[in-house]
Design a protein around this motif. Sequence first.
Motif, short mmCIF file in Angstrom:
data_model
loop_
_atom_site.label_atom_id
_atom_site.label_comp_id
_atom_site.label_asym_id
_atom_site.label_seq_id
_atom_site.Cartn_x
_atom_site.Cartn_y
_atom_site.Cartn_z
N GLN A 164 -26.47 4.94 71.38
CA GLN A 164 -26.02 4.83 72.77
C GLN A 164 -24.97 3.74 72.94
OE1 GLN A 164 -29.81 4.36 74.73
NE2 GLN A 164 -30.11 6.56 75.00
N ARG A 165 -25.08 2.69 72.15
CA ARG A 165 -24.08 1.60 72.18
C ARG A 165 -22.86 1.91 71.34
NH1 ARG A 165 -28.57 -1.54 70.70
NH2 ARG A 165 -27.57 -1.94 68.68
N GLY A 166 -22.97 2.91 70.47
CA GLY A 166 -21.90 3.16 69.51
C GLY A 166 -21.78 2.03 68.51
N ASP A 167 -22.90 1.44 68.14
CA ASP A 167 -22.95 0.25 67.29
C ASP A 167 -22.59 0.60 65.85
OD1 ASP A 167 -23.53 -2.09 65.97
OD2 ASP A 167 -25.53 -2.34 66.85
N GLU A 168 -21.49 0.05 65.37
CA GLU A 168 -21.03 0.33 64.01
C GLU A 168 -21.40 -0.78 63.02
OE1 GLU A 168 -16.97 1.53 63.80
OE2 GLU A 168 -17.16 2.99 65.41
N THR A 169 -22.29 -1.69 63.43
CA THR A 169 -22.74 -2.73 62.51
C THR A 169 -23.60 -2.11 61.41
OG1 THR A 169 -22.88 -4.25 64.39
CG2 THR A 169 -23.96 -4.93 62.34
N PRO A 170 -23.23 -2.30 60.14
CA PRO A 170 -24.04 -1.71 59.06
C PRO A 170 -25.45 -2.30 59.03
CG PRO A 170 -21.88 -2.40 58.26
CD PRO A 170 -22.04 -3.00 59.61
N VAL A 171 -26.40 -1.48 58.66
CA VAL A 171 -27.75 -1.98 58.40
C VAL A 171 -27.70 -2.76 57.09
CG1 VAL A 171 -30.14 -1.34 57.89
CG2 VAL A 171 -28.83 -0.07 59.63
N ALA A 172 -28.20 -3.98 57.11
CA ALA A 172 -28.14 -4.85 55.94
C ALA A 172 -29.13 -4.42 54.87
CB ALA A 172 -28.41 -6.29 56.35
N ASP A 173 -28.82 -4.76 53.63
CA ASP A 173 -29.71 -4.61 52.48
C ASP A 173 -30.04 -3.15 52.15
OD1 ASP A 173 -31.15 -5.98 50.38
OD2 ASP A 173 -33.00 -5.31 51.33
N VAL A 174 -29.11 -2.25 52.45
CA VAL A 174 -29.26 -0.85 52.06
C VAL A 174 -27.87 -0.24 52.07
CG1 VAL A 174 -29.58 0.13 54.38
CG2 VAL A 174 -30.70 1.21 52.41
N ASP A 175 -27.63 0.76 51.22
CA ASP A 175 -26.28 1.33 51.14
C ASP A 175 -26.00 2.33 52.24
OD1 ASP A 175 -25.21 0.15 48.53
OD2 ASP A 175 -27.16 0.92 47.92
N ALA A 176 -27.01 3.08 52.66
CA ALA A 176 -26.85 4.06 53.74
C ALA A 176 -28.21 4.33 54.35
CB ALA A 176 -26.23 5.36 53.21
N VAL A 177 -28.21 4.78 55.60
CA VAL A 177 -29.44 5.20 56.27
C VAL A 177 -29.17 6.54 56.94
CG1 VAL A 177 -31.20 4.65 57.99
CG2 VAL A 177 -30.07 2.79 56.74
N VAL A 178 -30.12 7.46 56.85
CA VAL A 178 -29.99 8.78 57.46
C VAL A 178 -31.04 8.92 58.56
CG1 VAL A 178 -29.95 11.26 57.04
CG2 VAL A 178 -29.26 9.69 55.22
N VAL A 179 -30.61 9.39 59.73
CA VAL A 179 -31.52 9.54 60.87
C VAL A 179 -31.25 10.88 61.57
CG1 VAL A 179 -31.62 7.05 61.23
CG2 VAL A 179 -29.98 8.40 62.53
N GLY A 180 -32.17 11.25 62.44
CA GLY A 180 -32.01 12.43 63.28
C GLY A 180 -32.23 12.05 64.74
N HIS A 181 -33.08 12.80 65.44
CA HIS A 181 -33.58 12.48 66.78
C HIS A 181 -32.58 12.74 67.90
CE1 HIS A 181 -36.27 10.79 69.69
NE2 HIS A 181 -35.57 9.70 69.91
N THR A 182 -31.38 12.22 67.77
CA THR A 182 -30.36 12.39 68.81
C THR A 182 -29.40 13.50 68.39
OG1 THR A 182 -30.51 10.06 69.43
CG2 THR A 182 -28.54 11.27 70.13
N ILE A 183 -29.28 14.54 69.21
CA ILE A 183 -28.41 15.66 68.86
C ILE A 183 -26.95 15.25 68.97
CG2 ILE A 183 -27.67 18.00 69.51
CD1 ILE A 183 -30.51 18.51 70.49
#
Length: 216
Positions: A164-183
């Motif tokens: 909702q914020r359009g937050d492009e801050t990477p999640v630390a300590d991982v190379d990528a994260v995959v999510v769903g929930h929001t179409i």
Amino acid sequence: MLTRHQANIRGRDFFVGDIHGQYRLLQEVLQGVAFSKSEDRLFCVGDLIDRGGDSLDCLKLVFMPWFHAVRGNHEELASNALREGEGSSAWALWMINGGGWVVESGVGETRRVLQAALRHLPLAREVTVKGKRIGMVHAEPPTDWSRIEEADPRALVWERSRIQRGDETPVADVDAVVVGHTIVERPLTLGNVHYIDTGAFCTGRLTLVDARELLR
């Protein structure tokens, strides 16, 4: 809370968006990549059930050795409803959100399968791919993946504040994260977080992504 998977030395790894009872559509997209159930692995971001008539078949996928999902908010809705029973507010909420398939599948059978399935649905998974780490939760990861086991379970399953914020801050300590929930209309990446729920139940588009593509 978290299940870790070592590298797949036999085949490929894929991530798939919210399935929502679209069993036949899932089979079609797997056929499209010549998915091998003896060598490849499929990781699903949750919401296997509701809004689609083949929800029970989709839920039973968690018992397959090649299929690995996390818990979505619709699994939680169903669990709450089946625990509190017909006539409860939890039951009404489930029906509003696509739980009507239980009438045909049977309340008793659905309760039995769901109770067993929940043991195979952790809140988070981590997959090693080509020496790198990909995290997966249903809705929203913490800002630092190293704190995943301390994260708020409700945020992992329900929250939408990052997108909702359009937050492009990477999640630390991982190379990528995959999510769903929001179409999303098409797969969306914010920082190193990949949103892959393209609304299969209403659009007919079920997103399947080769894990290697997420690391490019």
